[in-house]
Write an enzyme that holds these catalytic residues in place. Structure first.
Site, PDB file in Angstrom:
ATOM      1  N   ARG A 121       0.817  -1.218   0.000  1.00  0.00           N
ATOM      2  CA  ARG A 121       0.000   0.000   0.000  1.00  0.00           C
ATOM      3  C   ARG A 121       0.850   1.267   0.000  1.00  0.00           C
ATOM      4  O   ARG A 121       0.553   2.226  -0.702  1.00  0.00           O
ATOM      5  CB  ARG A 121      -0.948  -0.014   1.191  1.00  0.00           C
ATOM      6  CG  ARG A 121      -1.963  -1.132   1.050  1.00  0.00           C
ATOM      7  CD  ARG A 121      -3.151  -0.861   1.897  1.00  0.00           C
ATOM      8  NE  ARG A 121      -4.168  -1.877   1.725  1.00  0.00           N
ATOM      9  CZ  ARG A 121      -5.246  -1.963   2.489  1.00  0.00           C
ATOM     10  NH1 ARG A 121      -5.434  -1.106   3.457  1.00  0.00           N
ATOM     11  NH2 ARG A 121      -6.132  -2.902   2.279  1.00  0.00           N
ATOM     12  N   ASP A 159     -15.883  10.141   8.690  1.00  0.00           N
ATOM     13  CA  ASP A 159     -14.797   9.191   8.481  1.00  0.00           C
ATOM     14  C   ASP A 159     -13.495   9.980   8.542  1.00  0.00           C
ATOM     15  O   ASP A 159     -13.480  11.203   8.371  1.00  0.00           O
ATOM     16  CB  ASP A 159     -14.923   8.487   7.125  1.00  0.00           C
ATOM     17  CG  ASP A 159     -14.187   7.139   7.123  1.00  0.00           C
ATOM     18  OD1 ASP A 159     -14.838   6.106   7.342  1.00  0.00           O
ATOM     19  OD2 ASP A 159     -12.950   7.141   6.932  1.00  0.00           O
TER      20      ASP A 159
HETATM   21  C1  LIG Z   1     -14.348  -1.222   7.271  1.00  0.00           C
HETATM   22  S1  LIG Z   1     -14.918   0.429   7.188  1.00  0.00           S
HETATM   23  C2  LIG Z   1     -16.513   0.267   7.960  1.00  0.00           C
HETATM   24  C3  LIG Z   1     -17.601   0.988   7.218  1.00  0.00           C
HETATM   25  C4  LIG Z   1     -19.013   0.838   7.785  1.00  0.00           C
HETATM   26  N1  LIG Z   1     -19.113   1.365   9.127  1.00  0.00           N
HETATM   27  C5  LIG Z   1     -19.468  -0.586   7.732  1.00  0.00           C
HETATM   28  O1  LIG Z   1     -19.551  -1.256   8.763  1.00  0.00           O
HETATM   29  O2  LIG Z   1     -19.742  -1.075   6.639  1.00  0.00           O
HETATM   30  C6  LIG Z   1     -13.932   1.221   8.469  1.00  0.00           C
HETATM   31  C7  LIG Z   1     -13.857   2.723   8.323  1.00  0.00           C
HETATM   32  O3  LIG Z   1     -13.309   3.278   9.522  1.00  0.00           O
HETATM   33  C8  LIG Z   1     -12.531   4.403   9.175  1.00  0.00           C
HETATM   34  N2  LIG Z   1     -11.583   4.729  10.266  1.00  0.00           N
HETATM   35  C9  LIG Z   1     -10.494   4.018  10.659  1.00  0.00           C
HETATM   36  N3  LIG Z   1      -9.873   4.654  11.658  1.00  0.00           N
HETATM   37  C10 LIG Z   1     -10.587   5.779  11.917  1.00  0.00           C
HETATM   38  C11 LIG Z   1     -10.434   6.860  12.847  1.00  0.00           C
HETATM   39  N4  LIG Z   1      -9.425   6.904  13.727  1.00  0.00           N
HETATM   40  N5  LIG Z   1     -11.361   7.849  12.820  1.00  0.00           N
HETATM   41  C12 LIG Z   1     -12.386   7.816  11.941  1.00  0.00           C
HETATM   42  N6  LIG Z   1     -12.589   6.832  11.041  1.00  0.00           N
HETATM   43  C13 LIG Z   1     -11.690   5.819  11.029  1.00  0.00           C
HETATM   44  C14 LIG Z   1     -11.833   3.964   7.898  1.00  0.00           C
HETATM   45  O4  LIG Z   1     -11.376   5.065   7.147  1.00  0.00           O
HETATM   46  C15 LIG Z   1     -12.941   3.168   7.201  1.00  0.00           C
HETATM   47  O5  LIG Z   1     -13.632   3.948   6.266  1.00  0.00           O
END
Ligand SMILES: C[S@@+](CC[C@H](N)C(=O)[O-])C[C@H]1O[C@@H](n2cnc3c(N)ncnc32)[C@H](O)[C@@H]1O
Length: 287
Positions: free
Chosen positions: A45, A151
């Protein structure tokens, strides 16, 4: 130059000490718990990002991040390391609960509903919440809904705001909903759909880091934070759940991913069923 035992075989592979630096940065900046064993993923990545910038390897890329005072490169690092996988109607039990325990009572009482999709990725989760709310509250009732979706990833948020998806991604939504809430692309946009503008504008998309507290946000009846905490270590999870608990209205709901759990975490919420927690009623005001 002769390579030390410590360094990587190629400039595009992270060396152990570089992995440690990236681990620390990811942990401090956004709570990500990068476990040993993820070296190949990190190499792939970050290598991709380094190539986009025209750099000659991981080492120069790390120097670039450390020298960048604007924070832009740190955001790109976060974008490169986080997983944005999501889908419409993901974990549908939560939407049944949202309808029966929150939206239907609000429709009967003409009450307000405030919902936070925390970690909304590319928008499928908040748009799913929105269409359920539109179905239950009715068009006019949507004025009583406050829906915040946040996000940390600017790239994911951009795509969430655009609300454009391939037709196969929206397949989990019933056909009648697709006709009502989405417009189909034609010509070059054939095969894509877009959430209609009148609905897109109902969601307040914001960039927020869940490692921080958010005193400017209002209290919520429901917080969706699904499949986000899975990447955090226990102390970070505990602090985050504590902040969510304070942000919930008494009786408000915290919905987490079904593969997550609050085992081993101290929190003042009631366990309701797998992936569903509730702030006890009569526990003061949300902050
Ligand atoms: C796997 S996705 C989950 C999306 C959705 N909630 C679902 O369950 O389908 C995880 C998301 O968490 C976000 N994320 C990770 N660390 C974060 C942080 N410290 N603050 C805000 N968002 C975060 C990532 O950018 C990503 O878009």
């Amino acid at each position: 130059m002769k390579q030390s035992a410590e360094s990587a075989a190629s400039p595009w592979e992270v060396a152990p000490s570089q992995f440690e630096t990236i681990r620390m940065m990811a942990r401090t900046a956004f709570g990500l718990d990068l476990k040993p064993g993820k070296e190949a993923l990190v190499s792939a990545r970050l290598g991709k990002r380094a190539r986009e910038l025209g750099l000659d390897g991981i080492r120069t890329y790390l120097e670039r991040i450390q020298a960048d005072r604007t924070g832009v490169e740190l955001i790109a690092l976060i974008d490169a390391l986080t997983t944005n996988y999501t889908s419409f109607q993901r974990e549908p039990q939560h939407f049944d609960l949202l309808r029966t325990r929150v939206l239907e009572p609000a429709a009967r009482d003409h009450g307000r509903v405030s919902i936070w999709s925390a970690g909304c990725a590319t928008g499928e989760e908040p748009y799913t919440i929105l269409v359920h709310a539109a179905e239950v509250l009715g068009e006019a009732g949507l004025d009583r809904l406050r829906l915040v979706a946040s996000d940390i990833s600017t790239r994911a948020l951009e795509s969430a705001r655009r609300g454009i998806y391939t037709e196969d991604r929206v397949a989990p939504l019933p056909e009648s909903w697709r006709r009502k809430y989405l417009q189909r692309g034609t010509g070059e946009q054939q095969g894509y759909v877009r959430v209609k503008e009148s609905y897109r504008k109902r969601i307040d998309f914001q960039r927020r880091n869940l490692m921080e507290s958010h005193p400017d946000l209002p209290p919520f009846h429901v917080i969706f934070c699904r499949n986000v905490m899975i990447y955090f270590d226990k102390p970070t999870q505990e602090a985050l759940v504590g902040r969510f608990a304070e942000k919930l209205e008494p009786g408000g709901w915290l919905l987490i991913g079904h593969s997550e759990g609050l085992m081993g975490i101290r929190h003042g919420l009631e366990y309701v069923m797998p992936a569903v927690y509730r702030r006890p009623a009569g526990t003061g005001r949300a902050r």
